[in-house]
Design a protein around this motif. Structure first.
Motif, mmCIF file in Angstrom:
data_model
loop_
_atom_site.group_PDB
_atom_site.id
_atom_site.type_symbol
_atom_site.label_atom_id
_atom_site.label_comp_id
_atom_site.label_asym_id
_atom_site.label_seq_id
_atom_site.Cartn_x
_atom_site.Cartn_y
_atom_site.Cartn_z
ATOM 1 N N PHE A 109 0.706 -1.316 0.221
ATOM 2 C CA PHE A 109 -0.026 -0.041 -0.080
ATOM 3 C C PHE A 109 0.903 1.300 0.022
ATOM 4 C CE2 PHE A 109 -4.576 -1.214 0.856
ATOM 5 C CZ PHE A 109 -4.233 -2.445 0.890
ATOM 6 N N GLN A 110 0.518 2.636 -0.582
ATOM 7 C CA GLN A 110 1.239 3.606 -0.764
ATOM 8 C C GLN A 110 0.569 4.515 0.383
ATOM 9 O OE1 GLN A 110 2.220 4.947 -4.945
ATOM 10 N NE2 GLN A 110 0.238 4.196 -5.305
ATOM 11 N N THR A 111 1.403 4.336 1.570
ATOM 12 C CA THR A 111 1.253 5.023 2.859
ATOM 13 C C THR A 111 2.111 5.853 2.990
ATOM 14 O OG1 THR A 111 1.807 3.324 4.092
ATOM 15 C CG2 THR A 111 -0.373 2.964 3.628
ATOM 16 N N GLU A 112 2.076 6.645 4.137
ATOM 17 C CA GLU A 112 3.205 7.577 4.765
ATOM 18 C C GLU A 112 4.257 6.477 5.371
ATOM 19 O OE1 GLU A 112 0.065 7.804 5.286
ATOM 20 O OE2 GLU A 112 -0.463 10.051 5.996
ATOM 21 N N ASN A 137 -4.067 2.239 -2.094
ATOM 22 C CA ASN A 137 -4.041 3.135 -1.165
ATOM 23 C C ASN A 137 -4.778 2.991 0.302
ATOM 24 O OD1 ASN A 137 -2.631 5.371 -2.772
ATOM 25 N ND2 ASN A 137 -4.835 5.347 -3.736
ATOM 26 N N ALA A 138 -4.470 3.387 1.226
ATOM 27 C CA ALA A 138 -4.846 3.013 2.674
ATOM 28 C C ALA A 138 -6.519 2.878 2.614
ATOM 29 C CB ALA A 138 -4.429 3.960 3.768
ATOM 30 N N ASP A 144 -7.984 1.748 0.491
ATOM 31 C CA ASP A 144 -8.744 0.471 -0.149
ATOM 32 C C ASP A 144 -8.857 -0.853 0.778
ATOM 33 O OD1 ASP A 144 -8.631 1.320 -2.878
ATOM 34 O OD2 ASP A 144 -6.580 1.716 -2.686
ATOM 35 N N ARG A 156 6.270 5.510 2.282
ATOM 36 C CA ARG A 156 7.352 6.232 1.810
ATOM 37 C C ARG A 156 8.512 6.422 2.572
ATOM 38 N NH1 ARG A 156 2.225 7.958 -0.578
ATOM 39 N NH2 ARG A 156 1.495 8.998 1.455
#
Ligand SMILES: NC(=O)c1ccc[n+]([C@@H]2O[C@H](COP(=O)([O-])OP(=O)(O)OC[C@H]3O[C@@H](n4cnc5c(N)ncnc54)[C@H](OP(=O)(O)O)[C@@H]3O)[C@@H](O)[C@H]2O)c1
Length: 264
Positions: free
Chosen positions: A187-190, A229-230, A232, A193
């Motif tokens: 997942f693309q999360t903070e 993304n979160a 989801d 990153r």
């Protein structure tokens, strides 16, 4: 769909960012009174304020490290009697050479990803099982079921966590306390990153988000064709927190775009 949790008290341990924050938002939207924790104070206070303003519910920030006894005590004092408990916690960063992992590395992984969640559950289970219904959800990782050489500081501890919850969930289900786990893929999360330079280093890449994303997509087949993304995964977490999920017990729900191929 009405989740039927309006007015219930919910803890989102690890709720200032990423999947924890997205879950906190779905619970707040459904009317739950929230307690959210994190280690970093400023981001936590901002998240609590933003969620409270957006959904019109009470959101209490509690600065607490779930991997430390002192942090857990702060949470227990702030919220002694939750109906809903969701726990997520960041394990140590991805590892390089597995032969270089030390006993201290393993202790750190177990303190965070295994003992932290277990101790929070162990504290609340006696209180929560006296209610008509209550729910616990762990947000762990799909590497609990899908071993990855570069994620040894996360997967093995979470395999133990889902082993623990497999047994304990069957013991407490008759009291209306259902425990389930969500096992997220990429997942693309903070948090993701923040790990980007570590991932880049492990695979000798330039720490450029696009280069890292392409490398990841080339080396990990995600049938859905994208990184999520979160938001989801949060609807599933919220559903598991509701009385609608009364017949879902001890499950490990993988949300990974189909990456983990298994019929179990
Ligand atoms: N993102 C992915 O691709 C991915 C893939 C597989 C599994 N996961 C797992 O999914 C979970 C959530 O990941 P994410 O990407 O959403 O992370 P994230 O964006 O970093 O969010 C994690 C949240 O939990 C808090 N937190 C972390 N460790 C904590 C601790 N010891 N005590 C209290 N609060 C803590 C963080 O705040 P503070 O940092 O301020 O404490 C933050 O609010 C993690 O368990 C991660 O291992 C993520």
């Amino acid at each position: 769909m009405d989740l039927q949790i309006n007015g219930k008290t919910a803890i989102m341990a690890g709720g200032s960012a990423g999947m924890g924050r997205a879950t906190a938002e779905r619970l707040a939207e459904a009317g739950a009174k929230l307690f959210i924790t994190a280690r970093r104070e400023e981001r936590l206070r901002n998240a609590a304020k933003e969620i409270s303003e957006a959904y019109g519910v009470s959101v209490t920030p509690v600065v607490a490290d779930s991997s430390k006894e002192e942090g857990r005590q702060s949470l227990f004092e702030a919220c002694p009697n939750p109906d809903i408990l969701v726990i997520t916690i960041n394990p140590p960063s991805p590892n390089g050479d597995f032969l270089k992992l030390t006993p201290e590395d393993w202790r750190s992984s177990m303190e965070t990803a295994l003992i932290g969640p277990i101790e929070i559950m162990r504290h609340y289970i006696p209180v929560m099982k006296n209610k008509e219904w209550s729910r616990i959800v762990n947000i762990a990782t799909f590497s609990a079921k899908n071993p990855m050489l570069w994620r040894l500081m996360s997967g093995p501890a979470r395999s133990a966590l889902i082993n623990y919850t497999a047994s304990v969930s069957r013991e407490v289900a008759r009291h209306g306390l259902n425990i389930n786990n969500i096992l997220p893929g990429m997942f693309q999360t903070e948090g993701a990153r923040e790990l980007l330079p570590v991932y880049a280093d492990a695979f000798n890449l330039k720490p450029d988000p696009e280069i890292v994303r392409s490398h990841f997509m080339e080396n990990n087949r995600i049938p859905a064709g994208f990184m999520a993304n979160a938001a989801d995964m949060a609807p599933m977490a919220a559903l598991l927190c509701s009385p609608l999920a009364r017949f879902i017990v001890g499950q490990n729900i993988v949300i990974d775009g189909g990456q983990h191929l298994s019929i179990l």
